[in-house]
Design an enzyme around this catalytic site. Structure first.
Site, PDB file in Angstrom:
ATOM      1  N   GLU A  89      -2.527  -1.609  -3.376  1.00  0.00           N
ATOM      2  CA  GLU A  89      -3.706  -0.874  -2.948  1.00  0.00           C
ATOM      3  C   GLU A  89      -3.337   0.576  -2.659  1.00  0.00           C
ATOM      4  OE1 GLU A  89      -4.808  -3.314   0.438  1.00  0.00           O
ATOM      5  OE2 GLU A  89      -3.611  -2.080   1.772  1.00  0.00           O
ATOM      6  N   HIS A 140      -1.124  -6.105   9.558  1.00  0.00           N
ATOM      7  CA  HIS A 140      -0.763  -5.712  10.920  1.00  0.00           C
ATOM      8  C   HIS A 140      -0.758  -6.891  11.898  1.00  0.00           C
ATOM      9  CE1 HIS A 140      -0.271  -2.859  14.182  1.00  0.00           C
ATOM     10  NE2 HIS A 140      -1.158  -3.562  14.846  1.00  0.00           N
ATOM     11  N   HIS A 170      -8.583  -5.830   6.571  1.00  0.00           N
ATOM     12  CA  HIS A 170      -8.400  -4.869   7.660  1.00  0.00           C
ATOM     13  C   HIS A 170      -8.739  -5.489   9.004  1.00  0.00           C
ATOM     14  CE1 HIS A 170      -7.136  -1.010   9.034  1.00  0.00           C
ATOM     15  NE2 HIS A 170      -6.938  -0.652   7.778  1.00  0.00           N
ATOM     16  N   ASP A 171      -7.718  -5.570   9.844  1.00  0.00           N
ATOM     17  CA  ASP A 171      -7.851  -6.090  11.206  1.00  0.00           C
ATOM     18  C   ASP A 171      -8.248  -7.560  11.286  1.00  0.00           C
ATOM     19  OD1 ASP A 171      -7.247  -3.624  12.759  1.00  0.00           O
ATOM     20  OD2 ASP A 171      -8.925  -2.900  11.570  1.00  0.00           O
ATOM     21  N   HIS A 230       0.865  -1.184   0.000  1.00  0.00           N
ATOM     22  CA  HIS A 230       0.000   0.000   0.000  1.00  0.00           C
ATOM     23  C   HIS A 230       0.901   1.234   0.000  1.00  0.00           C
ATOM     24  CE1 HIS A 230      -3.997   1.775   1.688  1.00  0.00           C
ATOM     25  NE2 HIS A 230      -3.303   2.728   1.095  1.00  0.00           N
TER      26      HIS A 230
HETATM   27  N1  PXP Z   1      -6.984  -3.611   3.056  1.00  0.00           N
HETATM   28  C1  PXP Z   1      -6.722  -2.294   2.965  1.00  0.00           C
HETATM   29  C2  PXP Z   1      -7.431  -1.500   1.943  1.00  0.00           C
HETATM   30  C3  PXP Z   1      -5.772  -1.691   3.808  1.00  0.00           C
HETATM   31  O1  PXP Z   1      -5.516  -0.376   3.712  1.00  0.00           O
HETATM   32  C4  PXP Z   1      -5.078  -2.478   4.746  1.00  0.00           C
HETATM   33  C5  PXP Z   1      -4.020  -1.870   5.606  1.00  0.00           C
HETATM   34  O2  PXP Z   1      -2.990  -1.398   4.794  1.00  0.00           O
HETATM   35  C6  PXP Z   1      -5.392  -3.855   4.800  1.00  0.00           C
HETATM   36  C7  PXP Z   1      -6.351  -4.388   3.954  1.00  0.00           C
HETATM   37  C8  PXP Z   1      -4.730  -4.770   5.768  1.00  0.00           C
HETATM   38  O3  PXP Z   1      -5.116  -4.420   7.070  1.00  0.00           O
HETATM   39  P1  PXP Z   1      -4.333  -4.974   8.317  1.00  0.00           P
HETATM   40  O4  PXP Z   1      -2.947  -4.387   8.265  1.00  0.00           O
HETATM   41  O5  PXP Z   1      -5.120  -4.514   9.492  1.00  0.00           O
HETATM   42  O6  PXP Z   1      -4.299  -6.475   8.191  1.00  0.00           O
END
Ligand code: PXP
Length: 237
Positions: free
Chosen positions: A70, A214, A190-191, A43
């Site tokens: 992304e 993360h 995400h998370d 990203h």
């Molecule tokens: N998807 C998107 C669009 C994100 O911006 C992120 C974080 O960069 C993630 C997925 C992955 O999230 P996480 O780091 O919480 O696993």
């Protein structure tokens, strides 16, 4: 089967904190694929605080799985993606100063913009995905943009699930059913973590890909600490 795409932003953050090349982002990506992950996600942000634009080029030749880039489709990002030609681009409406992505697209309000940007990526044979909240009217509008897939923004599910609220999966199940009926592929991210991924994946039909950064890196640190501490102790004997 759901593909695991590992987001390696955190590896770049660690590298950048010392200014050198440790850990070596490219080598880490090689190894992550060797360990079985089916994709690598980056990203790049305009301030290059973790992934640098040149990383996107350096990674290209070694990614033998799926390469997902992304980000917010500002001009520099679009140019980068068109030059690198990853497998997939995931469009994220993140503000420049956002610590991390914190909302999905409003596909109704930004329909024209998204349609134009997506057409450009599709002309270049790059699969497109739109980061989106589990909101039925926004998903309903998505096919008009021409996007191939949606990436469901899972932060709300993850935080609710951590508090014991399993019902938080419901909007995601409804969103996935609608997306499937509209012919959209479904990604999520995400998370997501070792705690919640099984429940999420079991409940979402045709989940094609999850991108996880993360928690996966935090868990890896923890699961690796015991080994590494013992290796140091051994060398110090
Ligand atoms: N998807 C998107 C669009 C994100 O911006 C992120 C974080 O960069 C993630 C997925 C992955 O999230 P996480 O780091 O919480 O696993």
């Amino acid at each position: 089967m759901t593909k695991l795409s590992v987001n390696i932003n955190k590896i770049a953050t660690l590298r950048n904190s010392r200014g050198g090349n440790t850990p070596d982002l490219v080598q880490v990506a090689v190894d992550i694929q060797e360990f079985g992950a089916q994709g690598i996600t980056i990203h790049p942000r305009p301030d290059e605080r973790h992934i640098k634009y040149k990383d996107a080029f350096n990674l290209k030749p070694i990614i033998t799985t799926e390469y997902n880039i992304e980000g917010n489709p500002i001009k520099n990002f679009i140019d980068l993606v068109l030059a690198v030609k990853p497998t997939q681009v995931t469009l994220v409406p993140d503000a420049i100063d956002a610590i991390t992505s914190n909302a999905g697209w409003d596909t109704i309000k930004h329909l024209n913009f998204l349609t134009e940007v997506i057409a450009e990526f599709k002309r270049n044979d790059i699969r497109t995905s739109i980061f989106i909240d589990p909101n039925l009217s926004l998903i309903e509008a998505t096919p008009k943009t021409g996007a191939d897939r949606i990436e469901l923004y899972t932060e709300n599910f993850a935080s609710q699930y951590a508090m014991g609220n399993k019902k938080a999966i419901e909007p995601y199940i409804e969103s996935a059913a609608l997306a499937n009926s509209l012919g959209l592929g479904i990604n999520a991210g995400h998370d997501l973590s070792l705690d919640n991924i099984k429940f999420f994946a079991e409940n979402i039909p045709n989940l094609l890909e999850v991108s996880i950064g993360h928690a996966l890196i935090a868990e890896s640190l923890y699961l690796g600490l015991e080994n590494v501490i013992n290796m140091y102790l051994h060398k110090l004997q």
